[in-house]
Design an enzyme around this catalytic site. Sequence first.
Site, PDB file in Angstrom:
ATOM      1  N   CYS A  56      31.692  39.951  31.932  1.00  0.00           N
ATOM      2  CA  CYS A  56      32.441  38.693  32.048  1.00  0.00           C
ATOM      3  C   CYS A  56      31.652  37.534  31.451  1.00  0.00           C
ATOM      4  O   CYS A  56      32.209  36.693  30.739  1.00  0.00           O
ATOM      5  CB  CYS A  56      32.772  38.419  33.514  1.00  0.00           C
ATOM      6  SG  CYS A  56      33.753  36.915  33.783  1.00  0.00           S
TER       7      CYS A  56
ATOM      8  N   CYS B 210      34.971  40.651  41.580  1.00  0.00           N
ATOM      9  CA  CYS B 210      36.016  39.683  41.913  1.00  0.00           C
ATOM     10  C   CYS B 210      37.409  40.283  41.866  1.00  0.00           C
ATOM     11  O   CYS B 210      38.293  39.865  42.629  1.00  0.00           O
ATOM     12  CB  CYS B 210      35.922  38.470  40.995  1.00  0.00           C
ATOM     13  SG  CYS B 210      36.303  38.797  39.251  1.00  0.00           S
TER      14      CYS B 210
END
Length: 363
Positions: A101, A198
Amino acid sequence: MRVVVAMSGGVDSAVAAARMVDAGHEVVGVHLALSQNAATLRESARGCCTIEDAGDARRVADVLGIPFYVWDLAARFREEVVEDFLSEYAAGRTPNPCVRCNERIKFAALLDKAVALGFDAVATGHYAQVVERPEGRRELHRAVDPRKDQSYVLGVLDEGQLSRSFFPLGDTTKPQIREEAQARGFYVASKPDSHDICFIPDGDTRGFLSGSLGEQPGDLVDTEGRVVGSHSGAYGFTVGQRRGLGLDRGALDGEPRFVVGVEARTNTVVIGTRDLLGVDAIVGGHARWCGPAPDGVAKVGAQLRAHGEEYPATAWADGDTVHVRLAERARGVAPGQSVVLYAGTRVIGSATIHKAFAAPASP
């Protein structure tokens, strides 16, 4: 400078934004919408990027008096991070989605868009430090708080990305950040931290993989190839794993067994004794350098997990391939993980582990 601050809705990015304002920068807050099905409310303290988080970030921006926007990067996040996560596990590797990410979303998609819109840099709430040398070169260093240090997941930043990055929290501990947020009147001062992955808010990685990849029954075998159990998908295992193997311990000698290999081609999980986990030689690819690459063989510190210990080592680069020799053996080193190299507190760079093994003893 004109700076975009990535505001997750948590306390860290809130204080990061405030500090960039205090430093005199022209600041715009941006919340990244990364979920294509964001829940209205948080399901737990693990996840992030919900509509509620966007609202928390907006309230902080209002307190600071800065513009605030939501940028929809959900499709790219799905392709670059989630799909990559699934394909890596399907191939028998163990990826770190936070590393991916940072590389492809926060310091590629976000930074690229910010620069295209006329901004000079991006700031985040990561715990790391940027040190600027007299000649103007910027270096990435560990945070002062070792319990919160996130330099490992930032080891994929190249020199150009680092030149446009700010990490305002690196010189502060987490308790001090919460105190500062409270003093500034931020609603998020006591908000729990998000944890783990997440996009898997319940923390059940194996369940997420099974739901996405489907059940794929296969064999658990020992190092001699004897079948000692079964599984519903080799993707649910990683090197070093001990729990959840589903072994018939009555058929074993009583010594604990660990995953020592995942063979995606045959959908086979190989188990063995603890002594087979020790490795001291690592070969990695996808080299990423935060500055100049090592010139020849260099003495380094090597970190193999986000919050793991640092091992004394030597390393050298051969094009995009990185070779690392640890001074002592490490256990549970899986292909797909990142090895991040340090010189003291400075991050040299990183590589994605392709293989790890016990090097033959010198004659």
